[in-house]
Structure formats: structure tokens, C-alpha cells
Design a protein around this motif. Sequence first.
Motif, PDB file in Angstrom:
ATOM      1  N   ARG A   9      47.298  42.310  32.920  1.00  0.00           N
ATOM      2  CA  ARG A   9      46.890  41.094  32.636  1.00  0.00           C
ATOM      3  C   ARG A   9      46.711  41.068  31.136  1.00  0.00           C
ATOM      4  O   ARG A   9      46.046  42.335  30.749  1.00  0.00           O
ATOM      5  CB  ARG A   9      45.834  40.855  33.597  1.00  0.00           C
ATOM      6  CG  ARG A   9      46.197  40.653  34.985  1.00  0.00           C
ATOM      7  CD  ARG A   9      45.183  40.778  35.750  1.00  0.00           C
ATOM      8  NE  ARG A   9      44.300  39.344  35.967  1.00  0.00           N
ATOM      9  CZ  ARG A   9      43.186  39.436  36.788  1.00  0.00           C
ATOM     10  NH1 ARG A   9      42.944  40.427  37.517  1.00  0.00           N
ATOM     11  NH2 ARG A   9      42.674  38.097  36.929  1.00  0.00           N
TER      12      ARG A   9
ATOM     13  N   ASP B 192      42.988  37.015  26.371  1.00  0.00           N
ATOM     14  CA  ASP B 192      43.379  35.635  26.643  1.00  0.00           C
ATOM     15  C   ASP B 192      41.925  35.137  27.496  1.00  0.00           C
ATOM     16  O   ASP B 192      41.420  35.813  28.456  1.00  0.00           O
ATOM     17  CB  ASP B 192      44.437  35.624  27.712  1.00  0.00           C
ATOM     18  CG  ASP B 192      44.702  34.082  28.309  1.00  0.00           C
ATOM     19  OD1 ASP B 192      44.626  33.270  27.793  1.00  0.00           O
ATOM     20  OD2 ASP B 192      44.483  33.902  29.697  1.00  0.00           O
TER      21      ASP B 192
ATOM     22  N   ALA C 284      42.609  45.552  34.574  1.00  0.00           N
ATOM     23  CA  ALA C 284      43.315  44.576  34.293  1.00  0.00           C
ATOM     24  C   ALA C 284      44.678  44.868  33.440  1.00  0.00           C
ATOM     25  O   ALA C 284      45.461  44.430  33.223  1.00  0.00           O
ATOM     26  CB  ALA C 284      42.470  43.291  33.441  1.00  0.00           C
TER      27      ALA C 284
ATOM     28  N   THR D 298      42.126  34.526  31.321  1.00  0.00           N
ATOM     29  CA  THR D 298      42.082  35.792  32.095  1.00  0.00           C
ATOM     30  C   THR D 298      40.554  36.366  32.209  1.00  0.00           C
ATOM     31  O   THR D 298      40.284  36.857  33.163  1.00  0.00           O
ATOM     32  CB  THR D 298      42.988  36.955  31.278  1.00  0.00           C
ATOM     33  OG1 THR D 298      44.680  36.371  31.343  1.00  0.00           O
ATOM     34  CG2 THR D 298      43.022  38.180  32.336  1.00  0.00           C
TER      35      THR D 298
END
Length: 199
Positions: A125, A129, A119, A132
Motif C-alpha cells: 500500500r 497517500d 502497509a 491510505t
Amino acid sequence: MSRVVDYYFAPQSPWTYLGHERFARIAAGAGTTVRVMPIDLGKIFPISGGLPLARRAPQRQAYRLLELKRFAEYLSLPLNLQPKFFPVGGNDAARLIIAVDLHDGTEAAMRIAGAIFRAVWVQERNIDDADTLGMLLAEAGLNASRLAQSREAAVQERYDANTGQAIRLGIFGAPTYAVDGELFWGQDRLDFVQRRLQA
């Protein structure tokens, strides 16, 4: 009796990403038990003399990018050298890996750890978060409740214990592999890990 490898890492570490799948193959091939042990480098660096990336000398930062590029090409792994979400906090991701390990076992913890590394370093990403992290759980086929469980006291206690153990062992960076008390720092030491497991 199979050997045990304690696998110390930080979820945002590019070096851990570069070695993760290879380490998993080596451990499986040797019939080794892996203990997945995310650690908080924010607590380790002040003790070990390590510096956050932004505080390192410019020549060290430049050489780091060169080495990352070299290893990614050598290992044929995709890697964004300067991803959108980096530097990034890793505590929530570390706790999620621990929660998965506690509830689903090592194999699932290794799977979600790999997804978290990709990620950051492939998909750009934000692993700091919650949405996520929830999506990464779903994509890995894991229970969505692990996200809430990652905020439980038992998970934080395990995270603190991992970090404390790393400090006591003299660990100063990620990834570090500990085999029978012997430390191997860095994914570029995996050949030595493999030989140690086969000895």
C-alpha cells in the motif's frame, strides 16, 4: 527507575519493519520506556554519507535484497522484497506517527508505526497517500482527526527536532536504538539492546 530507549526510524525502512515487533517485546519485557522518534533520512543521508537506494552501487543493491530475504525467513516475517510502492516518501507517515504519539501515547504510536511498516512491506500500500493513511488509522482503531493534526506546526517541529537530535548523536541509518547515550544501529543489534537493558 526504568530505562528509556529512544527509537529512531524512518517509516519506509524495511529493516525497521523487521525489528519493530521484536523491539516492542524486548522493551515491554524490560519495563523500558520507549520514545518514538521518526526521523527524516533525506536530511541525514547528505550529512552521514548515506545514499538513497537508487544511487547505491548495483552489488550493494543486490546484497541488500539477499539480506532482507535472509532476515525475513529467519524471523518468519512476511516481506515483499520489491513492493509496488517503494521507494516511497515517508514524511507524511512520520508526521502521522508523531501526531498519534502526541495525542494517544506511545503504545498507539507503536501500533500505527507497525501498521505503516506492514502497509509498505507486506500489503503493498502507498503510505505517501492520505487516503491510505486514513484507512490505516481506522484499521488501528485510532481517531481520524490525527491525519489533519499531523499537518500542524507542532508535529513538524517535533519531526525536525527528532531529526536534529539524530544528527547531533551521529545517527546515520534506521532503525537506531539509543540507550543511555549508547547507539545500536540495525534490527540485527537487538540482542545487544536487550542485554544492555538487562544489565
